[in-house]
Design an enzyme around this catalytic site. Structure first.
Site, short mmCIF file in Angstrom:
data_model
loop_
_atom_site.label_atom_id
_atom_site.label_comp_id
_atom_site.label_asym_id
_atom_site.label_seq_id
_atom_site.Cartn_x
_atom_site.Cartn_y
_atom_site.Cartn_z
N PRO A 153 12.86 -2.17 4.39
CG PRO A 153 14.11 -3.82 5.46
CD PRO A 153 14.26 -2.63 4.57
CE1 TYR A 154 9.54 4.06 9.35
CE2 TYR A 154 9.97 5.04 7.20
CZ TYR A 154 9.38 5.11 8.45
OH TYR A 154 8.63 6.20 8.80
N GLY A 155 9.87 1.08 4.91
CA GLY A 155 8.78 1.44 4.02
C GLY A 155 7.74 0.35 3.92
CB THR A 157 6.92 -1.79 8.77
OG1 THR A 157 7.73 -0.59 8.85
CG2 THR A 157 7.82 -3.01 8.82
#
Length: 342
Positions: A153-155, A157
């Site tokens: 999910p970080y990547g 965003t």
């Protein structure tokens, strides 16, 4: 590399109290800029924020804005700025599997608000701090025109933040130029306590266990913070409307080799606990730096041994209480364990 040249130029740095942001603030002040630092971290209550900015808080060309980019009047914040360096974000691959709302708000919504403010204020240039995490699972050097397929999910965003930046830059009526920099794992003094090299060095200096995820053959391209700051300032001078550029350290190194270097530069063993790789972890990161050389004249100057020696020296200078802040947390094998990212 050049970037900003004129003394007295007004710039803004979001995430100014963070690891990379605080180094960038110091470098910009050293170039004679008037710097507005923005961060939601409190200098009154957060020890590391005070540590990071302690040397510049009384500087006559530094002003501080404390607040969240999702709430601040950003038109006022960026008014008169020639350059905006957008480093503020919620980081971490493994931790992004929970609390995703904050990742969306901080990494996507806040970025769009800042871009809108820059467009309305007539800001000519924004430099966006992206991440190698946008590439996902790869087995070769990553180039900017490769298909980005993040696996956390970080990547997701960070890629969304990039795309919003490029969309604003490519508007037919846009006067805003944007350069997005895909940082490959940045390390050095003030590195976040949840990141790998900080935790490995802390383990060597305190005797606490370091939890290694996987079998140690996982490889990362580590980039020293001074090289990243130099590239970030140079990116302000990129004379194209919209660009995406890798910023790496020049080589990809296994985690076992990093642990071996930590033993060498500290003279101490690194106590280890091994657990399986976690969701979102990738086997390797490695940067194709052709675009960085072409557009920025970029060449990393600091090899890993030199950088880790400087990093360890800085950590030795911390008080025992602060050093303990960097000591590895208890072993966690679920998705909330932090990671090395950006």
């Amino acid at each position: 590399m050049t970037g900003i040249a004129a003394p007295g130029t007004k710039v803004a740095v979001t995430g100014a109290a963070g690891f990379i942001g605080s180094h960038l603030v110091e470098a910009l002040l050293g170039r004679g800029c008037e710097v507005v630092g923005i961060d939601r971290r409190s200098l009154r209550s957060q020890t590391l924020a005070r540590l990071h900015l302690g040397d510049v808080l009384d500087h006559p060309r530094f002003s501080w804005v404390e607040g969240d980019l999702t709430d601040l009047n950003l038109n006022e914040v960026v008014d008169g700025c020639m350059y905006v360096f957008h480093l503020a974000a919620v980081p971490g691959v493994r931790s992004s599997w929970t609390g995703f709302e904050d990742y969306i708000a901080s990494n996507v919504v806040a970025t769009e608000r800042l871009l809108r403010a820059c467009r309305e204020a007539g800001t000519p240039k924004l430099v966006f701090a992206s991440s190698s995490s946008v590439y996902g699972m790869v087995d070769t050097l990553s180039a900017e025109n490769d298909v980005a397929m993040p696996v956390s999910p970080y990547g997701v965003t960070k890629l969304a933040g990039e795309q919003i930046c490029l969309a604003y830059a490519k508007r037919p009526d846009s006067r805003l130029s944007v350069t997005a920099l895909r940082y490959f794992t940045v390390y050095g003094p003030r590195q976040r306590p949840d990141m790998a090299i900080a935790r490995i060095l802390a383990a060597a200096l305190t005797g606490e266990q370091y939890t290694i995820f996987g079998d140690g053959t996982e490889r990362r391209e580590f980039t020293y913070v001074d090289d990243v700051v130099e590239a970030t300032i140079a990116a302000a001078g990129v004379d194209v409307p919209a660009a995406v550029i890798n910023i790496g350290g020049g080589s990809s190194v296994s985690m076992i080799d990093v642990i071996g270097l930590a033993r060498e530069v500290t003279g101490n063993p690194v106590p280890l606990t091994a657990v399986p790789a976690q969701p979102g972890d990738v086997r390797a990161t490695a940067a194709n730096l052709s675009m960085a050389r072409l557009l920025l004249g970029y060449q990393p100057r600091t090899d890993l041994r030199t950088g880790m020696t400087r990093h360890a020296g800085w950590m030795r200078g911390l008080t025992p209480h602060l050093l303990r802040t960097y000591a590895p947390p208890p072993m966690i094998t679920g998705p909330k364990e932090a990671t090395c990212s950006h």
